[in-house]
Design a protein around this motif. Structure first.
Motif, PDB file in Angstrom:
ATOM      1  N   TRP A 247     -11.931   3.077 -32.228  1.00  0.00           N
ATOM      2  CA  TRP A 247     -12.039   4.411 -31.649  1.00  0.00           C
ATOM      3  C   TRP A 247     -13.474   4.583 -31.161  1.00  0.00           C
ATOM      4  CZ3 TRP A 247      -9.531   5.166 -36.821  1.00  0.00           C
ATOM      5  CH2 TRP A 247      -8.135   5.286 -36.699  1.00  0.00           C
TER       6      TRP A 247
ATOM      7  N   GLN B  58     -14.689   9.593 -41.133  1.00  0.00           N
ATOM      8  CA  GLN B  58     -14.674   9.547 -39.664  1.00  0.00           C
ATOM      9  C   GLN B  58     -15.288  10.826 -39.092  1.00  0.00           C
ATOM     10  OE1 GLN B  58     -10.489   9.015 -38.978  1.00  0.00           O
ATOM     11  NE2 GLN B  58     -10.483   6.937 -39.819  1.00  0.00           N
TER      12      GLN B  58
ATOM     13  N   ILE C 168     -10.171   0.592 -35.713  1.00  0.00           N
ATOM     14  CA  ILE C 168      -8.847   1.163 -35.973  1.00  0.00           C
ATOM     15  C   ILE C 168      -8.156   0.255 -36.997  1.00  0.00           C
ATOM     16  CG2 ILE C 168      -6.626   1.835 -34.966  1.00  0.00           C
ATOM     17  CD1 ILE C 168      -8.039   2.080 -32.258  1.00  0.00           C
TER      18      ILE C 168
ATOM     19  N   ASN D 142      -1.036   9.907 -31.664  1.00  0.00           N
ATOM     20  CA  ASN D 142      -2.206   9.039 -31.861  1.00  0.00           C
ATOM     21  C   ASN D 142      -2.975   9.412 -33.129  1.00  0.00           C
ATOM     22  OD1 ASN D 142      -1.747   7.707 -29.385  1.00  0.00           O
ATOM     23  ND2 ASN D 142      -2.851   9.295 -28.257  1.00  0.00           N
ATOM     24  N   SER D 143      -3.147  10.709 -33.360  1.00  0.00           N
ATOM     25  CA  SER D 143      -3.898  11.130 -34.544  1.00  0.00           C
ATOM     26  C   SER D 143      -3.006  11.216 -35.777  1.00  0.00           C
ATOM     27  CB  SER D 143      -4.592  12.477 -34.296  1.00  0.00           C
ATOM     28  OG  SER D 143      -5.405  12.816 -35.391  1.00  0.00           O
TER      29      SER D 143
ATOM     30  N   ALA E 227      -2.854   7.904 -37.505  1.00  0.00           N
ATOM     31  CA  ALA E 227      -4.142   7.586 -38.135  1.00  0.00           C
ATOM     32  C   ALA E 227      -4.351   8.423 -39.395  1.00  0.00           C
ATOM     33  CB  ALA E 227      -5.275   7.825 -37.137  1.00  0.00           C
TER      34      ALA E 227
ATOM     35  N   HIS F 281     -12.722  14.049 -36.177  1.00  0.00           N
ATOM     36  CA  HIS F 281     -11.914  12.834 -36.410  1.00  0.00           C
ATOM     37  C   HIS F 281     -10.625  12.865 -35.606  1.00  0.00           C
ATOM     38  CE1 HIS F 281     -10.109  15.505 -39.499  1.00  0.00           C
ATOM     39  NE2 HIS F 281      -9.068  14.716 -39.483  1.00  0.00           N
TER      40      HIS F 281
ATOM     41  N   HIS G 201      -9.566   9.989 -32.767  1.00  0.00           N
ATOM     42  CA  HIS G 201      -8.306   9.227 -32.713  1.00  0.00           C
ATOM     43  C   HIS G 201      -7.697   9.213 -31.308  1.00  0.00           C
ATOM     44  CE1 HIS G 201      -7.783  10.460 -37.216  1.00  0.00           C
ATOM     45  NE2 HIS G 201      -8.581   9.410 -37.087  1.00  0.00           N
TER      46      HIS G 201
END
Lengths: 451, 451
Positions: free
Chosen positions: A18, A57, A67, A115-116, A119, A233, A237
């Motif tokens: 990231w 993060q 990642i 995407n987040s 994570a 954070h 991401h």
């Protein structure tokens, strides 16, 4: 120049790291403040709510953060997402501009939110967490966290604002399909909810209440709370989007003159824009960076850069950001994901420094342009993403006037398949524009905490 | 063996030709018969309703028919569609089987239907047609033709069965977003519709009535009528799916032992299966070809191979096919696209010759497996496509029992974003299984025309 329509990167081109914009900012983003003490927020306090991994993060100044491999593995399902050249739209607009869009609607939840979510769910799993909670408005973030939780075998409880819960049963269905429990907020499951309902049994809810319920639930049941935007954070991401776009623009043998994203809390905008801004800050080519917000909720364009709470109930730390005042309730535009009084602190910092600019668009223009886009490009866009579409089309129309052939890139953050009610209302002539809600904003701003 | 999750072909690998299975069939598919004369249907009569181009394709025995360049250009937007290895589903099922699925939900309308809609709209445009009409049940075909019409600037009128029109407002919204006019059928716009409504003002409609209205509208207003399944040319257009799948299985260094598709009118099944059958018929590797239908509408498994009408109103030519009788109205399973009394004549011919096999699945098993699939793979499947999912999962479960590692490929023909009501009802325990409707089918079959 290639004559392709879409640019697909190979699976092995999914970013390995990231990109953390904080590393390249000369003026660092101000840290959150504890309203109880007036001093910078202690990380230990935040870790009682969020996962440790997310908080690491959140506070990192490293330029690249690796990642985790399992997260990259899962992203292979839909990443790299396609980048399209909007050749048919260009023809319809009869513009010399070259229009590109990055399409995040291919994700499991139908937007960039996944995407987040993956994570964050991964960090929780890694730390032995069994359950996560969150709030959702329109339902995109709730869907994303539900799906991510199902992947990692986490229990997931989503507090969904009552009025959306009633209006958008399809979003509830998707969250349950992915195994989550969806609770209309205010609910009888929490102290906060019961208190609100005792006062007003018909309360339609708000994001502020839903956040408070999700946090209370997390604290009481050994769960972690996950947030879908605003925080560093979460923005981090999303930078896979812009990193891929840079590689795809290279495939297209082009580079954007302008990069556009819709701005609510800021995560999809940051996703496409931060990697390009990073290139600029490190001496690369200058790009015009444009954030687009609804006229009904003009945070970057009309807000104040000040410390404010992230929620209506004033339970979060104070964040330095452009804000319309945490008590401001934006008019009910259909882009539910953009109805937020504040803006991510990193984006606010960048806007304050003049590294980006912002503009507003009106609801009727957004839907008019979304329809033109859908008919030309064959994609049904989400109302939020359509703010970026409309601004991109304005830039392309301007190119027609000036004869200048700009390269325009925007983030199409999600599809609108679960938001079709908005289109039905638009076609029925039931939608309207909203004037700048000046008195309400002035009132909300007058209540800003004094620091 | 590669460890990839998805197999993406390059844009230049979009098939250049459609594959016409008729060329490889030793026993040719019987021609349609004109019910007025009892003789084979004259093409001139059909060309008053359909485009000439479509009718040329319909009757061709050439093995490969070139895809017009403009059609290929448009398909670049979403083709080649991805082929996925279902690694997470395999893990959940703890099976030694290798499961692959071709995903057609990436198209503008969200299903394979767009493959034929673009091809049919193009033929109409090429012949100077200004307007097309069609009927739609669940709305997938109507959405596809609406979008294709918007690309070619054709006026498009979709007669949507009244009960679906009321149940699925999101589908109507999508058709209107793409510029089509959606009319609840029966309507006051046609003789047929007015007649039906005069007798029963509350009539909920049927595909039979909607077809009659769309055909009448086309004949009266110089338009052409487009059909979304059953006919040879529609199946032909779908063979891009299987051709791509063959190339993608090669990328995966694998070849399917079994190929599975859900069967309604037959177009998505033919799309995935015909190219593999063609390989077999020309001496290639033997593949187990499996068609899956709802227990409530068991055309291939319980129907009769006979000449029958394609619609309830008996206005179409007679087609030699497996049929449950054109007056049979299947129970209201949620897979609206599979509620058809007949089966494409080419598929019926292949089934009769034993080149493929068929089975039924029950509604509750379909939804149970769709939920497992969605949680594992992060895709929300359409109820129709979920029939193929369920059968594929049964094959994989069988592999677990026998310890055999089969390679299983199925067609995931579309997403279910606009069908979430079905999931809501499933979660609420409101869905049920349907017993084989034997008396109704016997009754309908007893009315078959005598030839």
């Amino acid at each position: 120049m290639s004559d392709r329509v879409k640019y697909i990167l190979d699976e092995n081109k999914i970013p390995t790291h990231w990109y953390n914009i904080e590393a390249d900012l000369k003026i660092k983003t101000p840290a959150p403040i504890d309203p109880a003490t007036g001093a910078p927020m202690e990380i230990a306090k935040l870790e009682s709510i969020f996962s440790k991994g997310a908080m690491e993060q959140e506070t990192s100044h490293e330029r690249y953060i690796e990642i985790p491999k399992p997260v990259r593995e899962i992203m292979r399902q839909w990443r790299p997402s396609p980048l399209y050249r909007a050749r048919r739209l260009e023809k319809v607009l009869d513009t010399p501009a070259r229009i590109y869009y990055k399409y995040e609607g291919v994700s499991p939840s139908g937007s960039h939110k996944t995407n987040s979510a993956i994570a964050q769910a991964f960090e929780c799993k890694r730390e032995g967490v069994k359950k996560v909670t969150t709030e959702t408005g329109a339902g995109q973030w709730g869907s994303a966290l539900s799906q991510a939780s199902s992947i990692f075998g986490l229990e997931c409880r989503v507090y969904m604002v009552r009025c959306s819960f009633d209006q958008k049963p399809y979003r509830k269905a998707m969250m349950e399909l992915f195994g989550a429990t969806t609770i209309a907020s205010p609910s009888m499951e929490t102290e906060v909810g019961r208190e609100v309902l005792a006062k007003d049994p018909d309360c339609r809810g708000s994001l502020g209440i839903a956040i408070s319920e999700a946090v209370e639930d997390a604290l009481k049941h050994g769960a972690k709370y996950c947030l879908g935007s605003v925080l560093n954070h979460v923005l981090l991401h999303q930078t896979v989007i812009g990193q891929e776009a840079i590689a795809q623009m290279e495939m297209a043998e082009d580079y954007p003159d302008i990069v556009i994203g819709a701005c609510g809390g800021g995560s999809n905008f940051a996703g496409i824009a931060f990697p390009f801004i990073g290139e600029m800050l490190r001496g690369g080519r200058k790009v015009d960076i444009l954030g687009v917000e609804p006229a009904a909720c003009p945070t970057l364009t009309k807000g104040k850069y000040a410390y404010d709470f992230g929620d209506v109930a004033k339970t979060t730390p104070l964040m330095k950001m452009y804000t319309l005042g945490s008590s401001f309730i934006p008019p009910a535009v259909h882009a539910g994901g953009l109805r937020y009084h504040g803006m991510a602190p990193q984006i606010s910092n960048i806007a304050k420094q003049g590294i980006m600019r912002a503009r507003t668009v009106q609801q009727l223009d957004v839907f008019r342009d979304a329809v033109v886009f859908a008919r030309a490009e064959g994609i049904t866009p989400a109302p939020e993403s359509s703010h970026a579409i409309s601004a991109a089309m304005d830039e392309a129309r301007e190119c027609k006037k000036t004869g200048k052939s700009k390269s325009i890139l925007f983030n199409l953050s999600g599809h609108g398949h679960l938001d079709m009610t908005a289109y039905l209302e638009y076609f029925a002539g039931k939608l309207k524009n909203y004037e700048y809600p000046e008195p309400e904003i002035a009132m909300a701003l007058s209540g800003l905490p004094v620091l």
